[in-house]
Design an enzyme around this catalytic site. Structure first.
Site, PDB file in Angstrom:
ATOM      1  N   LYS A  36      54.371  38.281  30.373  1.00 58.72           N
ATOM      2  CA  LYS A  36      55.079  38.050  31.490  1.00 58.72           C
ATOM      3  C   LYS A  36      56.561  37.900  30.965  1.00 58.72           C
ATOM      4  CE  LYS A  36      51.395  36.566  34.517  1.00 58.72           C
ATOM      5  NZ  LYS A  36      50.867  35.414  35.295  1.00 58.72           N
TER       6      LYS A  36
ATOM      7  N   TYR B 251      49.101  43.080  42.216  1.00 59.53           N
ATOM      8  CA  TYR B 251      48.734  41.583  42.476  1.00 59.53           C
ATOM      9  C   TYR B 251      48.102  41.802  43.911  1.00 59.53           C
ATOM     10  CZ  TYR B 251      50.028  38.841  38.495  1.00 59.53           C
ATOM     11  OH  TYR B 251      50.260  38.229  37.314  1.00 59.53           O
TER      12      TYR B 251
ATOM     13  N   PHE C 203      51.844  32.366  47.582  1.00 60.28           N
ATOM     14  CA  PHE C 203      52.798  32.555  46.296  1.00 60.28           C
ATOM     15  C   PHE C 203      52.841  33.990  45.983  1.00 60.28           C
ATOM     16  CE2 PHE C 203      48.361  31.700  44.786  1.00 60.28           C
ATOM     17  CZ  PHE C 203      48.041  33.053  44.124  1.00 60.28           C
TER      18      PHE C 203
ATOM     19  N   ARG D   3      40.079  36.579  28.484  1.00 64.90           N
ATOM     20  CA  ARG D   3      40.460  35.353  29.359  1.00 64.90           C
ATOM     21  C   ARG D   3      40.126  34.115  28.724  1.00 64.90           C
ATOM     22  NH1 ARG D   3      42.564  36.193  34.602  1.00 64.90           N
ATOM     23  NH2 ARG D   3      41.311  34.423  35.388  1.00 64.90           N
TER      24      ARG D   3
ATOM     25  N   THR E   1      44.229  29.497  34.586  1.00 63.32           N
ATOM     26  CA  THR E   1      45.386  30.197  35.278  1.00 63.32           C
ATOM     27  C   THR E   1      46.820  29.096  35.221  1.00 63.32           C
ATOM     28  OG1 THR E   1      43.934  31.343  36.989  1.00 63.32           O
ATOM     29  CG2 THR E   1      46.134  30.903  37.707  1.00 63.32           C
TER      30      THR E   1
ATOM     31  N   ARG F  40      48.026  29.745  27.279  1.00 68.15           N
ATOM     32  CA  ARG F  40      48.723  28.904  28.241  1.00 68.15           C
ATOM     33  C   ARG F  40      48.366  27.357  28.032  1.00 68.15           C
ATOM     34  NH1 ARG F  40      45.530  32.474  33.136  1.00 68.15           N
ATOM     35  NH2 ARG F  40      47.093  33.740  33.564  1.00 68.15           N
TER      36      ARG F  40
ATOM     37  N   ASN G 268      53.048  30.968  33.748  1.00 64.36           N
ATOM     38  CA  ASN G 268      52.096  30.882  32.633  1.00 64.36           C
ATOM     39  C   ASN G 268      51.837  31.968  31.621  1.00 64.36           C
ATOM     40  OD1 ASN G 268      51.319  32.874  34.578  1.00 64.36           O
ATOM     41  ND2 ASN G 268      49.186  31.892  35.072  1.00 64.36           N
TER      42      ASN G 268
ATOM     43  N   HIS H  51      49.355  37.542  31.394  1.00 62.36           N
ATOM     44  CA  HIS H  51      48.321  38.175  32.569  1.00 62.36           C
ATOM     45  C   HIS H  51      47.028  38.662  31.474  1.00 62.36           C
ATOM     46  CE1 HIS H  51      46.123  40.353  35.638  1.00 62.36           C
ATOM     47  NE2 HIS H  51      45.984  41.208  34.764  1.00 62.36           N
TER      48      HIS H  51
ATOM     49  N   GLU I 136      43.638  48.237  36.367  1.00 63.67           N
ATOM     50  CA  GLU I 136      45.167  47.874  36.008  1.00 63.67           C
ATOM     51  C   GLU I 136      45.503  48.800  34.843  1.00 63.67           C
ATOM     52  OE1 GLU I 136      44.025  43.121  37.137  1.00 63.67           O
ATOM     53  OE2 GLU I 136      44.534  43.577  35.018  1.00 63.67           O
TER      54      GLU I 136
HETATM   55  P1  DAT Z   1      45.041  34.609  36.573  1.00 68.08           P
HETATM   56  O1  DAT Z   1      46.740  35.126  36.250  1.00 68.08           O
HETATM   57  O2  DAT Z   1      44.570  33.460  35.865  1.00 68.08           O
HETATM   58  O3  DAT Z   1      44.183  35.627  36.707  1.00 68.08           O
HETATM   59  P2  DAT Z   1      45.047  34.789  39.580  1.00 68.08           P
HETATM   60  O4  DAT Z   1      44.775  36.100  39.520  1.00 68.08           O
HETATM   61  O5  DAT Z   1      44.405  33.442  40.385  1.00 68.08           O
HETATM   62  O6  DAT Z   1      45.229  33.769  38.244  1.00 68.08           O
HETATM   63  O7  DAT Z   1      46.666  34.398  39.990  1.00 68.08           O
HETATM   64  C1  DAT Z   1      47.744  35.376  39.615  1.00 68.08           C
HETATM   65  C2  DAT Z   1      48.740  34.823  39.146  1.00 68.08           C
HETATM   66  O8  DAT Z   1      49.371  34.173  40.469  1.00 68.08           O
HETATM   67  C3  DAT Z   1      48.755  33.551  38.289  1.00 68.08           C
HETATM   68  O9  DAT Z   1      48.797  34.098  36.786  1.00 68.08           O
HETATM   69  C4  DAT Z   1      49.657  32.733  38.544  1.00 68.08           C
HETATM   70  C5  DAT Z   1      49.878  32.640  40.082  1.00 68.08           C
HETATM   71  N1  DAT Z   1      49.266  31.765  40.885  1.00 68.08           N
HETATM   72  C6  DAT Z   1      48.009  31.554  41.032  1.00 68.08           C
HETATM   73  N2  DAT Z   1      47.791  30.498  41.609  1.00 68.08           N
HETATM   74  C7  DAT Z   1      48.946  29.981  42.247  1.00 68.08           C
HETATM   75  C8  DAT Z   1      49.570  28.731  42.867  1.00 68.08           C
HETATM   76  N3  DAT Z   1      48.636  28.133  43.376  1.00 68.08           N
HETATM   77  N4  DAT Z   1      50.932  28.748  42.890  1.00 68.08           N
HETATM   78  C9  DAT Z   1      51.637  29.714  42.399  1.00 68.08           C
HETATM   79  N5  DAT Z   1      51.506  30.729  41.773  1.00 68.08           N
HETATM   80  C10 DAT Z   1      50.056  30.632  41.550  1.00 68.08           C
HETATM   81 MG    MG Z   2      43.930  37.483  38.285  1.00 68.45          MG
END
Ligand code: DAT
Ligand code: MG
Length: 153
Positions: A13, A53, A61, A89, A95, A106, A116, A119, A130
């Site tokens: 990222k 996303y 968010f 992962r 996350t 992370r 974080n 991805h 993706e």
């Molecule tokens: P991951 O990236 O571990 O697959 P995710 O798909 O649940 O996690 O979410 C995508 C991204 O969104 C994540 O990398 C960071 C952001 N994110 C997730 N939960 C969040 C939250 N509670 N507040 C802010 N950003 C968040």
């Molecule tokens: Mg995800």
């Protein structure tokens, strides 16, 4: 498809790029034994990020996430190997970096969920989507790493 040709989509990222973590992240996937199939540096358009996303479109968010992801270039890549989606992962961590163990990307390099660093696809199915979203078929290199005979029995 042979089991050790599973593929995942990984992206460094904008914070990971700006903090100079691209080499470190590449190193971890290379040293693990996975094969690099595709990689580029890209200033991603918002439309692409919104699509990437899309499953989070109703989350509070979502807009901030798209802003963050478009705040600088990212390094999308495709890695190949046995169970690479799941193992990728694990290498990323949770996350939220605060919940991520030391030894994960992370856990070692991040503090907040909104920064974080990296991805990684969460399933083989989403990896396929993706990869198709970020790369053309021509950008995916088909080759056998000479290390494979030593990584796999
Ligand atoms: P991951 O990236 O571990 O697959 P995710 O798909 O649940 O996690 O979410 C995508 C991204 O969104 C994540 O990398 C960071 C952001 N994110 C997730 N939960 C969040 C939250 N509670 N507040 C802010 N950003 C968040
Ligand atoms: Mg995800």
């Amino acid at each position: 498809m042979a089991a050790n040709q599973e593929r995942t989509f990984i992206a460094v990222k904008p914070d990971g790029v700006q903090r100079g973590l691209v080499g470190e992240i590449l190193k971890r996937f290379e040293q693990k034994g996975f094969s690099l199939v595709a990689m580029k540096l890209k200033q991603a358009p918002k439309d692409l990020l919104k699509q990437h996303y899309i499953d989070h479109k109703d989350r509070p968010f979502y807009n901030g996430l798209v802003e963050y992801m478009s705040s600088g270039p990212v390094v999308p890549m495709v890695w190949e190997g046995l169970n690479v989606v799941k193992t990728g992962r694990v290498m990323l961590g949770e996350t939220n970096p605060a919940d991520s163990k030391p030894g994960t990307i992370r856990g070692d390099f991040g503090i907040q969920v909104r920064r974080n660093i990296i991805h990684g696809s969460d399933s083989v199915e989403s990896a396929k989507k993706e990869i198709a979203l970020w790369f053309t078929p021509e950008e995916l290199c088909d080759y056998k790493s000479c290390a494979n005979d030593w990584v796999y029995e």
